[in-house]
Design a protein around this motif. Structure first.
Motif, short mmCIF file in Angstrom:
data_model
loop_
_atom_site.label_atom_id
_atom_site.label_comp_id
_atom_site.label_asym_id
_atom_site.label_seq_id
_atom_site.Cartn_x
_atom_site.Cartn_y
_atom_site.Cartn_z
N UNK A 198 -23.48 -58.63 101.91
CA UNK A 198 -23.48 -57.27 101.36
C UNK A 198 -23.46 -57.29 99.83
N UNK A 199 -22.78 -58.28 99.28
CA UNK A 199 -22.75 -58.40 97.83
C UNK A 199 -24.16 -58.64 97.29
N UNK A 200 -24.88 -59.55 97.94
CA UNK A 200 -26.24 -59.85 97.51
C UNK A 200 -27.15 -58.63 97.65
N UNK A 201 -27.00 -57.90 98.75
CA UNK A 201 -27.81 -56.70 98.96
C UNK A 201 -27.52 -55.64 97.90
N UNK A 207 -30.63 -54.31 90.81
CA UNK A 207 -31.35 -55.15 89.86
C UNK A 207 -30.44 -56.10 89.09
N UNK A 208 -29.31 -56.48 89.70
CA UNK A 208 -28.31 -57.33 89.03
C UNK A 208 -28.13 -58.65 89.76
N UNK A 209 -29.20 -59.19 90.32
CA UNK A 209 -29.09 -60.41 91.12
C UNK A 209 -28.50 -61.58 90.35
N UNK A 210 -28.70 -61.61 89.04
CA UNK A 210 -28.25 -62.78 88.27
C UNK A 210 -26.73 -62.89 88.21
#
Length: 263
Positions: A198-201, A207-210
């Protein structure tokens, strides 16, 4: 380079190397892209679906127009179908229309690809907002809608448009489901990544994947999302802007709100 007034001392200042303009443009574009994604994720579902679907349709139209240009010579070899053509049965007519649907000129292909990509992206967006995940079921439903709409718009398959729309939708869904399962099989995340689904999703939608690595360094797993505070995010070295977006997203999420009320 500068010269001293009285003593004639020459002071050499180091040359400043300007930033690579290409890298600067790439960084600027990435910043704008992340900001756009964050803005879209805060909009109501209809607006987000329209924006995401429209953007995907524009990209699909560009690809389809290019492919139509490359295959324009092939499409010219297909005869124009005529209902009164002698010896041309319905099955042959359907096959001919299918071939023309996939080998038309630039405008036809741009329209077809815009429909396929736009509808697929729009449905996927709505399902992801409603269900909170992007899984096989969502992918298959989006592909079915994309294939059915493509069949109706392109006129592929002859006079029985409703039946052919269903068949095309099922075919698209089958292909998309197979691709999804194949990619899932060969891109299994590490075992510890299951604690950050869920954190990754959430980070991806903003737009904060990094900043996923920051969550992992601080052991901020999915179970801690409803408990996140500004100080906790600051401790894992996430800047103020992204912290505000993350906290706002969690506050607006109904499931997280329910968890907080139970605590």
């Amino acid at each position: 380079m500068e010269e001293g007034g009285k003593h004639g001392v020459m002071v050499v200042t180091p040359l400043q190397h300007p930033q690579n303009p290409i890298e600067h443009l790439q960084a600027r574009f990435k910043e704008l892209e992340n900001g756009f994604k964050a803005w879209v994720s805060r909009q109501p579902i209809p607006i987000e679906a329209a924006v995401v679907g429209g953007t995907a349709a524009i990209q699909g139209a560009a690809i389809g127009g290019l492919m139509g240009t490359l295959t324009s010579d092939i499409s010219s070899t297909f005869p124009s179908p005529s209902l009164d053509a002698p010896g041309l049965n319905p099955q042959a007519m359907a096959s001919l229309k299918q071939a023309q649907a996939f080998s038309g000129g630039p405008l036809i292909q741009a329209r077809n690809f815009a429909v396929m990509t736009g509808v697929n992206a729009g449905i996927s967006c709505v399902l992801k907002r409603i269900r909170g995940v992007e899984d096989l079921q969502s992918s298959v439903v989006a592909a079915f809608g994309s294939g059915a709409t493509f069949s109706l718009v392109s006129g592929m398959g002859g006079p029985n448009q409703a039946g052919n729309a269903i068949v095309s939708g099922l075919f698209f869904a089958l292909v998309q489901g197979g691709i999804f399962k194949f990619s899932q099989k060969f891109s299994q995340p590490p075992a510890d990544d299951t604690f950050y689904t869920r954190t990754r999703s959430m980070l991806s939608s903003l737009g904060l994947q990094k900043y996923e690595k920051n969550f992992k360094k601080g052991l901020l797993t999915d179970s801690t999302l409803p408990l996140l505070t500004d100080s906790a995010l600051r401790d894992v070295k996430i800047p103020p802007g992204p912290r505000l977006l993350i906290l706002d997203h969690i506050q607006r999420d109904d499931e997280f709100s329910k968890v907080k009320r139970r605590m």
